[in-house]
Scaffold this motif. Structure first.
Motif, mmCIF file in Angstrom:
data_model
loop_
_atom_site.group_PDB
_atom_site.id
_atom_site.type_symbol
_atom_site.label_atom_id
_atom_site.label_comp_id
_atom_site.label_asym_id
_atom_site.label_seq_id
_atom_site.Cartn_x
_atom_site.Cartn_y
_atom_site.Cartn_z
ATOM 1 N N LEU A 1 0.867 -1.187 0.000
ATOM 2 C CA LEU A 1 0.000 0.000 0.000
ATOM 3 C C LEU A 1 0.898 1.230 0.000
ATOM 4 C CD1 LEU A 1 -2.920 1.154 0.253
ATOM 5 C CD2 LEU A 1 -2.543 1.167 2.740
ATOM 6 N N THR B 1 1.102 5.502 -0.419
ATOM 7 C CA THR B 1 0.331 6.741 -0.363
ATOM 8 C C THR B 1 1.251 7.922 -0.580
ATOM 9 O OG1 THR B 1 -1.133 5.715 1.272
ATOM 10 C CG2 THR B 1 -1.283 8.105 1.003
ATOM 11 N N GLN C 1 -3.351 7.247 -3.591
ATOM 12 C CA GLN C 1 -3.083 5.999 -2.874
ATOM 13 C C GLN C 1 -3.384 4.810 -3.778
ATOM 14 O OE1 GLN C 1 -5.804 4.631 0.409
ATOM 15 N NE2 GLN C 1 -3.999 5.092 1.679
ATOM 16 N N TYR D 1 -14.819 5.802 -7.191
ATOM 17 C CA TYR D 1 -14.792 6.282 -5.806
ATOM 18 C C TYR D 1 -13.438 6.874 -5.433
ATOM 19 C CZ TYR D 1 -12.514 1.773 -4.704
ATOM 20 O OH TYR D 1 -11.674 0.683 -4.661
ATOM 21 N N SER D 2 -12.388 6.579 -6.222
ATOM 22 C CA SER D 2 -11.055 7.105 -5.910
ATOM 23 C C SER D 2 -10.997 8.624 -6.026
ATOM 24 C CB SER D 2 -10.011 6.471 -6.817
ATOM 25 O OG SER D 2 -10.200 6.853 -8.166
ATOM 26 N N GLU E 1 -4.994 -1.365 -7.454
ATOM 27 C CA GLU E 1 -6.297 -0.729 -7.229
ATOM 28 C C GLU E 1 -6.039 0.686 -6.718
ATOM 29 O OE1 GLU E 1 -8.930 -2.273 -8.086
ATOM 30 O OE2 GLU E 1 -8.397 -4.401 -8.048
ATOM 31 N N LEU F 1 -7.029 3.597 -4.836
ATOM 32 C CA LEU F 1 -8.032 3.809 -3.789
ATOM 33 C C LEU F 1 -8.351 5.287 -3.601
ATOM 34 C CD1 LEU F 1 -6.668 1.265 -1.149
ATOM 35 C CD2 LEU F 1 -8.217 0.862 -3.076
ATOM 36 N N GLU F 2 -7.405 6.114 -4.000
ATOM 37 C CA GLU F 2 -7.587 7.560 -3.861
ATOM 38 C C GLU F 2 -6.699 8.216 -4.894
ATOM 39 O OE1 GLU F 2 -7.425 10.905 -0.256
ATOM 40 O OE2 GLU F 2 -6.767 8.843 0.090
#
Length: 775
Positions: free
Chosen positions: A346, A348, A353, A389-390, A434, A436-437
């Motif tokens: 992960l 960021t 992210q 949604y990101s 993926e 995510l943001e």
């Protein structure tokens, strides 16, 4: 228009252009022949669109007949574009799009159809050349031409449009495009090359591009059409002045809010308030839709101008950072359980992210690529997903679009350079990112997350890879290079320059610009600034996990390999797969054997892998001269004994090789079932093995080798050809071993053979076959 043909020699091949013969109803069409590659490009223009963007569509149509192949699948017809075709279409779109005037909204389609394919003459280079030329000779307003080339780097030299063999030997795979003045598109993968080498490749590529553009200009001068007059999207200047005077300060305050969501919310509120005012003011005006369209363009322009003013004049970025400052970084591994997934990372960076998940599998799970090139297995896959949604929005979900495919391919090129070889790590590898943001540079975040996942999963990569996106704000005279651009800077800036690599060098580049091109000086500055940022990110990655784990996740399949001789593949597989199925049934493993004899064995149970490997080793094992074996006697003959060395491999020990002393009978020394130690003496061309027992025993000092008479050369016997049903053998003359009496052969039974008595001379000439005691 009559057919016109133009030719030049370019990069070792003939480049020929034909116009006026085919696709004559298109606004512009050309046939480009480069080597034996043939591409038809047709450009057409439609009506003005009511949207707020330029509707340009570029296609690269791969036709399997171009390579003399049938399409795969049940329908035997080309369906959706391959990944390579999609990436090629993007490659052509990116340098062409900036070459249309601001406000141009007519729909334009550029369709490239590959009619014949020569793997040593790049189809994408021919298609890019054809796309530019078809637009340039048409009546479509186009501020070209542009062109592109491929560049390789071998032994310190740059090679333009390399062959397949040269690409395999190259440490660089670069596509560069531009106009006559500057570069405006870059796509590259590299094996940790320095910034200086990469810059040199870009400049070498651009010099070749200039040659292609000059050729296009010659063609346009002869057959080019007069450009059509089209309506460009222009806003009402009085309305623009009115809105700026009344609301610019409000919009400036909103744009200067540092936090993304708060800034977007404030900016949206200001815009909605302005639109509400003018919707009410012109409610009954028949041109309300045009006024609102102009108003949206004006507000977008005001935001665009304020972002650029802050950076170029006040040296302030929308989120308050310095020009070369990276957003806060964070890295984490094992986001999901290791007993389920094989590795996760992960990463960021500010409000961007990405989560990357690793999956390892046997090579039989690798992707089979069947395109215009020869079919091959793709071992490494990097897939990129960008859910709505990101960015806090709703939207369409479905198959990945061109952007997702392109970003996935960029990450794949960046990470592929540091992967271990198949021999070192015999796995198919898949990474799925993926997002995510997202607030800019999510593709580079996916590369950083992918590095974390690989290292956490125990993949022995050569070095960690990090990526960063650089931006540019230029007014034509002055410019500012930005480190780690966010979404607003990407949207309103002039360049998105992505650089990925290790501490030792660059592994991938991608550049898109919105202006006509950038200079070598800007490129050099951007590369140097990116290197500093890349090292900062690598510090964070290495602080999280310093090196790849030594062991795989418990859930990952275990794999071992063994290389077997190619001629032994059929032995392992067996008739109809009988042998390999037997091994799989006995051990429970999975087995994959490639054409070069690399045998991969997969299982979650290491003991089962070891058992299967031992069985395969035994099947392909071969005796070698000089080797010593503990063998078992399996058969006894008068002239010697047959012993089993291993598996199905037997050897013959002649009676004379059993002991230094004379042996009357084999049975005096051996019986079936005895274990003996033997040494291999000889293996003939039919694979028959001769072994010795006495070679492992010290020779007695008084030992004298018995004298043996040389064998007399036998006369070659001839045979008489019979008919299709009988094999008549001719009557032979008596030799010294037979009586002189003639033996009659019954012609009624053509398979009768003469009967001979054993002659004493045989025992003298061939003592090793004798069953008589020596005198």
């Amino acid at each position: 228009m009559a057919k016109e043909t133009f030719s030049i020699e370019f990069a070792g091949r003939t480049l020929t252009v034909e116009t006026g013969q085919v696709a004559k109803q298109a606004n512009g069409a050309v046939v480009v022949r480069y080597g034996d590659t043939t591409v038809l490009t047709a450009a057409t223009m439609g009506k003005m669109s009511s949207g707020d963007f330029f509707p340009l569509q570029v296609n690269y149509e791969e036709k399997m007949y171009a390579a003399g192949k049938f399409p795969g699948g049940f329908n035997k017809r080309e369906a959706r574009p391959s990944t390579d075709a999609t990436l090629t279409a993007r490659l052509i779109d990116r340098p062409i799009r900036p070459m249309f005037a601001e406000g141009f909204r007519n729909e334009v389609q550029v369709i490239n159809t590959v009619l014949s394919y020569d793997e040593n003459a790049s189809g994408r280079v021919a298609a890019m050349f054809g796309s530019s030329l078809a637009l340039a000779i048409s009546d479509i307003p186009f501020d070209g031409p542009i062109a592109g080339v491929e560049v390789a780097y071998i032994d310190g030299e740059y090679i333009i449009n390399p062959t397949v063999a040269e690409k395999e030997a190259s440490s660089l795979e670069l596509s560069v495009a531009g106009n006559i003045n500057a570069i405006n598109m870059v796509e590259s993968g590299a094996k940790e090359l320095s910034e200086e080498v990469m810059l040199g490749a870009l400049l070498a590529g651009h010099n070749a591009v200039k040659e292609l553009i000059e050729f296009q200009n010659e063609i346009v001068a002869k057959v080019g059409k007069e450009k059509a007059e089209v309506e460009l999207l222009h806003v009402d200047e009085d309305l623009k002045a009115e809105v700026i005077a009344a609301y610019n300060s409000d919009l400036q305050k909103a744009v200067q809010i540092e936090e993304k969501l708060a800034r977007e919310s404030a900016t949206k509120a200001v815009k909605e308030a302005i639109i509400s005012v003018y919707s009410a003011k012109y409610e009954n005006d028949e041109n309300l839709s045009i006024i609102l369209r102009d108003l949206a363009e004006i507000l977008e322009g005001m935001e665009h101008a304020e972002v650029r003013r802050l950076i170029t004049e006040d040296k302030i970025r929308p989120d308050g950072r310095k020009i070369d400052e990276i957003r806060p970084l964070d890295a984490e591994i094992d986001f999901t359980p290791r007993n389920i997934t094989h590795g996760t990372g992960l990463f960021t960076r500010g409000q961007t992210q990405a989560l990357s998940t690793l999956t390892l599998a046997p090579m039989n799970e690798a992707q089979i690529i069947d395109g215009l090139n020869d079919e091959y297995k793709k071992r490494f896959m990097h897939h990129y997903n960008f859910p709505q949604y990101s960015v806090g929005e709703t939207g369409r979900y479905g198959a990945p679009g061109r952007r997702e495919i392109g970003h996935g391919a960029l990450g794949e090129r960046a990470l592929e350079q540091v992967l271990p070889s198949l021999e070192e790590f015999p796995y198919a590898i898949r990474l799925v990112a993926e997002v995510l943001e997202s607030n800019g540079s999510s593709s580079q975040a996916s590369i950083c997350a992918g590095t974390l996942a690989l290292m956490a999963g125990g993949v022995p990569i050569k070095a960690p890879v990090a990526g960063i996106a650089m931006g540019l704000i230029s007014d034509g005279t002055n410019y500012t290079v930005l480190t780690d651009i966010q979404g607003l800077e990407d949207h309103f800036g002039d360049m998105d320059f992505k650089v990925a690599g290790t501490r030792d060098g660059i592994t991938a580049l991608q550049m898109d610009i919105k202006i006509s091109g950038i200079t070598p000086e800007i490129l050099a500055e951007a590369l140097a600034q990116a290197k500093t940022a890349r090292f900062q990110i690598l510090d964070v990655i290495e602080a999280t996990i310093a090196q790849p784990r030594k062991e795989l996740a418990p859930s990952a399949p275990k794999i071992d390999t063994i290389t077997i001789p190619v001629d032994k593949i059929k032995v392992v597989i067996g008739k109809g797969g009988e042998q390999i199925d037997k091994i799989i049934a006995e051990t429970g493993v999975k087995i994959d054997i490639d054409e070069e004899g690399l045998c991969s064995i997969f299982s979650s149970d290491q003991a089962a892998i070891d058992q299967a490997k031992a069985l395969i080793t035994e099947l392909v094992r071969e005796a070698k001269v000089g080797e010593i074996y503990d063998a078992k006697v399996v058969r006894i003959e008068s002239f010697g004994a047959f012993v089993n060395l291993f598996g199905k491999q037997d050897a013959m020990v002649h009676i004379s090789e059993m002991a230094w002393a004379h042996t009357d009978k084999v049975e005096d020394l051996l019986k079936v079932g005895d274990s003996v130690k033997v040494k291999i003496l000889k293996i003939d061309d039919k694979g028959r093995v001769d072994a010795s027992m006495r070679a492992l025993v010290e020779k007695p000092e008084d030992y004298v080798e018995p004298e043996r008479k040389p064998r007399e050369k036998r006369e070659n016997s001839s045979y008489r050809k019979g008919n299709n049903r009988h094999h008549n053998f001719e009557r032979r003359e008596r030799t010294q071993y037979a009586d002189k009496e003639e033996v009659k052969t019954d012609k009624t039974y053509p398979h009768q053979f003469e009967r001979r008595e054993r002659h004493p001379q045989l025992d003298q000439d061939f003592p090793e076959l004798s069953n008589r005691k020596p005198e």
